[in-house]
Write an enzyme that holds these catalytic residues in place. Structure first.
Site, mmCIF file in Angstrom:
data_model
loop_
_atom_site.group_PDB
_atom_site.id
_atom_site.type_symbol
_atom_site.label_atom_id
_atom_site.label_comp_id
_atom_site.label_asym_id
_atom_site.label_seq_id
_atom_site.Cartn_x
_atom_site.Cartn_y
_atom_site.Cartn_z
ATOM 1 N N PRO A 72 37.173 36.456 44.897
ATOM 2 C CA PRO A 72 37.586 36.215 43.509
ATOM 3 C C PRO A 72 38.208 34.832 43.338
ATOM 4 O O PRO A 72 39.005 34.384 44.154
ATOM 5 C CB PRO A 72 38.602 37.323 43.251
ATOM 6 N N CYS A 73 37.818 34.184 42.261
ATOM 7 C CA CYS A 73 38.198 32.780 42.066
ATOM 8 C C CYS A 73 39.317 32.563 41.061
ATOM 9 O O CYS A 73 39.790 31.439 40.897
ATOM 10 C CB CYS A 73 36.976 31.985 41.615
ATOM 11 N N GLN A 74 39.754 33.608 40.373
ATOM 12 C CA GLN A 74 40.663 33.412 39.251
ATOM 13 C C GLN A 74 41.913 32.610 39.607
ATOM 14 O O GLN A 74 42.388 31.809 38.804
ATOM 15 C CB GLN A 74 41.093 34.766 38.657
ATOM 16 N N LEU A 76 42.211 30.335 41.904
ATOM 17 C CA LEU A 76 41.885 28.974 42.322
ATOM 18 C C LEU A 76 41.324 28.143 41.171
ATOM 19 O O LEU A 76 41.407 26.919 41.168
ATOM 20 C CB LEU A 76 40.856 28.994 43.460
ATOM 21 N N SER A 77 40.768 28.811 40.185
ATOM 22 C CA SER A 77 40.098 28.138 39.074
ATOM 23 C C SER A 77 41.061 27.313 38.223
ATOM 24 O O SER A 77 42.205 27.714 38.000
ATOM 25 C CB SER A 77 39.418 29.188 38.185
#
Length: 158
Positions: A72-74, A76-77
């Protein structure tokens, strides 16, 4: 010899599709969302669904040559709160590393007890991690450094 893939954070099966197009067979996948799982069950009926990554143990999974995952990237985004790897979702990257280490330790034990040649590589041999461009700048680049260091440490854990 046929290469095999395990797909973590599988989503709708992007890694299995790429693998199939390159002659690699996807053996299993880990995903928790129902709709993406329905998509991959339709597109890849032979692929086993293993469930929640936090409940998997590498020594119990079918051994594969490649483990791929887009954690999941949330966190890091640049569109997110930027909690980085310390965030609850993006920190799941460490689960990918844990599973690989567990699988490699189990494979090394099997290799040693079976008398296989020492030059036979321990599997999984390859890891693919996919994420967002914000991974490079999260925590002023320290999160990406931590990712690279964790990946490098995999070899030392077997």
């Amino acid at each position: 010899m046929e290469k095999k893939l395990g797909s973590l954070f599988d989503g709708i099966g992007g890694f299995p599709l790429a693998a199939k197009r390159n002659g690699i067979r996807t053996v299993w996948a880990s995903e928790i969302e129902k709709f993406p799982m329905a998509v991959t069950m339709y597109r890849f009926p032979e692929m086993k669904h293993m469930g929640d990554i936090t409940k998997l143990h590498g020594e119990n999974l079918p051994v594969v040559d490649v483990i791929a995952g887009g954690s999941p990237c949330q966190d890091l985004s640049i569109a997110g709160r930027r909690a980085g790897l310390a965030g609850m979702r993006s920190g799941l990257f460490l689960e990918q590393v844990r599973i690989i280490k567990e699988m490699r330790r189990q494979e090394e034990r099997r290799k040693n007890s079976s008398g296989r040649r020492a030059d036979v590589p321990v599997r999984p041999r390859y890891m693919v991690w996919e994420n967002v461009p914000g991974a490079f700048s999260s925590a002023q680049g320290e999160d990406f450094r931590a990712v690279i260091e964790e990946i490098v440490r995999i070899k030392d854990s077997a």
